[in-house]
Enzyme design. Structure first.
Site, PDB file in Angstrom:
ATOM      1  N   HIS A 366       0.826  -1.218   0.000  1.00  0.00           N
ATOM      2  CA  HIS A 366       0.000   0.000   0.000  1.00  0.00           C
ATOM      3  C   HIS A 366       0.852   1.258   0.000  1.00  0.00           C
ATOM      4  O   HIS A 366       2.046   1.244   0.331  1.00  0.00           O
ATOM      5  CB  HIS A 366      -0.979   0.001   1.187  1.00  0.00           C
ATOM      6  CG  HIS A 366      -0.321   0.114   2.535  1.00  0.00           C
ATOM      7  ND1 HIS A 366      -0.039   1.325   3.122  1.00  0.00           N
ATOM      8  CD2 HIS A 366       0.079  -0.832   3.422  1.00  0.00           C
ATOM      9  CE1 HIS A 366       0.506   1.129   4.315  1.00  0.00           C
ATOM     10  NE2 HIS A 366       0.588  -0.175   4.522  1.00  0.00           N
ATOM     11  N   CYS A 385       2.439  -5.113   6.878  1.00  0.00           N
ATOM     12  CA  CYS A 385       2.201  -4.812   5.469  1.00  0.00           C
ATOM     13  C   CYS A 385       3.416  -4.111   4.868  1.00  0.00           C
ATOM     14  O   CYS A 385       4.341  -3.728   5.577  1.00  0.00           O
ATOM     15  CB  CYS A 385       0.957  -3.941   5.319  1.00  0.00           C
ATOM     16  SG  CYS A 385      -0.585  -4.801   5.706  1.00  0.00           S
TER      17      CYS A 385
END
Length: 482
Positions: A366, A385
């Site tokens: 992301h 992440c």
């Protein structure tokens, strides 16, 4: 009143149901049902193992010599003298070595949960039987190792570091160590060092190999890297060779790879690296897992549904008023609890783009509004992440084959709406943990082992070898670290 929850019966049928108990003056005789037991089909017997022909004396001699090469393949730290094997014992050793080279020395039952990159199971018996019958044992053995240059260059590097170990290793450096000793120490790993080369340039090259800021100064972190023991460097090389053995024997030619330890993302097209960018990967307490999957879609302007673990540990303690002031929404759950959502926008923790791929850890790639970390050499700071330095460029590469999306990612972002964009074709993604990688001449670059996986894996390799390999001897240095 209409009651859709009631089942309506025809009137005569209801009357019959009501009258039935009154009409029955004597109960009918009890009937014992006849139960026929189901027919149980026996499971088919497993096929017998493929028979392996008896090895000729010449084959036995070659096989015993080949089994001594386990150290060179990073399957053990040191070998031991052992009597020549024959018959079933030799066949068992060959099968075990084939499995170790083909899918890894460590059994997947002994993996950590976050080592989710699992090798495919392989039965080496048929190939071995064919090789014996056709007298092609050497060709069979040559085909067992991973076909990747990354494995072969590490194998060359391993030989170099074992030679350094066998000659006594290297000295411990301090800030006051003489320049000649520093130069000689670095030259043990870097064969390009010359006597007259500027020492700052020598140190810079070493710093780049260690993933450190190339200041040319012998600072604390550079000294720490230079003073890592040769045994620990060998352990790191062994661990990375083992991870290569977990990799499939063929990879998608178009793929994204993330080196978790180095916090770098690389895009491959036609099996060649075409671009790379800095990333931020999981901190040591929030480890990014090793895994493979496929990116199927991109969410533009994504909201962040805060995982409950992060909400409880980091957000709820701030208090509801503070969270609402910071733009978070607190939403009731069907179970009566609460969860936190950060709406899409320029300040969202996910930035403007989220790259989705299926995995059991709920991790993804992301964007991020926090750009400062990308200029740092310490980029292991996420909750697991992967934050991307150039997410728009990556998204554009992935949708370029769709004429309706090509060049439109920034336009979609500017619309401000949350929307999911399906990729024209899924893109393979590999999250990998490379802490050692080598050039063609065997010069090895290292990264820190932030999760402690190298020493753990090297110890597991050594323990597995000592249990099953007749040519392995436990290494006190490595075995003590499990």
């Amino acid at each position: 009143m209409n009651r859709p929850d009631l089942i309506r019966f025809p009137l005569l049928a209801v009357a019959g149901l009501l009258a039935a108990p009154l009409a029955a003056q004597t109960p009918p005789p009890a009937v014992t049902p006849t139960i026929t037991p189901p027919t149980v089909q026996p499971l088919p017997a497993p096929p017998p193992p493929v028979p392996i022909p008896a090895l000729s004396p010449a084959q036995e001699s070659w096989a015993n010599e080949w089994l001594k090469t386990g150290v060179a393949q990073g399957l053990m730290a040191r070998s031991k003298a052992s009597a020549a094997l024959k018959g079933d014992a030799l066949v068992s050793a060959l099968l075990d070595r084939a499995k170790a080279l083909g899918t890894g020395r460590v059994d997947t039952a002994d993996f950590l949960e976050v080592w989710a990159l699992r090798p495919a199971a392989v039965d080496p018996r048929p190939a071995l039987a064919k090789a014996v019958s056709e007298d092609r044992l050497q060709q069979w053995a040559n085909g067992l190792t991973p076909p990747w240059s990354g494995y072969d260059t590490l194998r060359k590097g391993l030989a170099k570091y074992e030679a350094i170990r066998d000659k006594g290793g290297w000295p411990t450096l301090t800030a006051g160590t003489s320049p000649d000793v520093v130069r000689a120490r670095i030259a043990l790993e870097d064969p390009t060092v010359t006597q007259n080369e500027n020492l700052a340039a020598v140190i810079q090259r070493a710093q780049r190999r260690y993933g450190l800021e190339p200041t040319g100064q012998l600072g604390a972190r550079t000294l720490e890297a230079l003073n890592v023991s040769v045994n620990d460097r060998i352990a790191a090389i062994m661990a990375n060779m083992e991870r290569w053995r977990w990799m499939p024997r063929s990879l998608p030619v178009n793929r994204v790879q993330v080196n978790i330890a180095a916090a770098v993302l690389t895009v491959f097209e036609g099996d060649q690296p075409v671009s790379s960018m800095r990333a931020v990967t999981g901190s040591p307490t929030n480890q990014t897992p090793m895994l493979s999957s496929s990116i199927h879609s991109i969410v533009v302007n994504p909201p962040w549904n805060v995982p409950m673990s992060i909400a409880k540990r980091e957000l709820f303690p701030k208090g509801r008023a503070t969270l609402i002031k910071q733009g978070y929404k607190i939403i009731k759950t069907p179970e009566g609890g609460e969860r936190i959502v950060q709406p899409a926008g320029p300040g969202s923790a996910l930035g403007r783009l989220k790259f989705d791929f299926n995995n059991p850890f709920a991790v993804y790639l992301h964007d991020t509004p926090s750009r400062g970390k990308f200029s740092s050499y310490d980029r292991l700071a996420s909750h697991g992440c992967i934050r991307l330095e150039k997410p728009v460029a990556l998204a554009e590469q992935m949708v370029a084959a769709d004429p309706n999306l090509n060049g439109q990612i920034q336009t979609l972002i500017d619309e401000g709406k949350t929307q999911r964009v399906s990729l024209p074709s899924q893109v393979a993604v590999y999250l990998l943990y490379w802490t050692a990688f080598a050039s063609n001449n065997g010069t090895v670059s290292f990264r820190a082992d932030p999760y402690g996986w190298d020493k753990l894996l090297a110890a597991k390799i050594e323990a597995s070898s000592s249990r099953v390999d007749p040519t392995a001897a436990p290494s006190p240095t490595l075995a003590s670290k499990d």
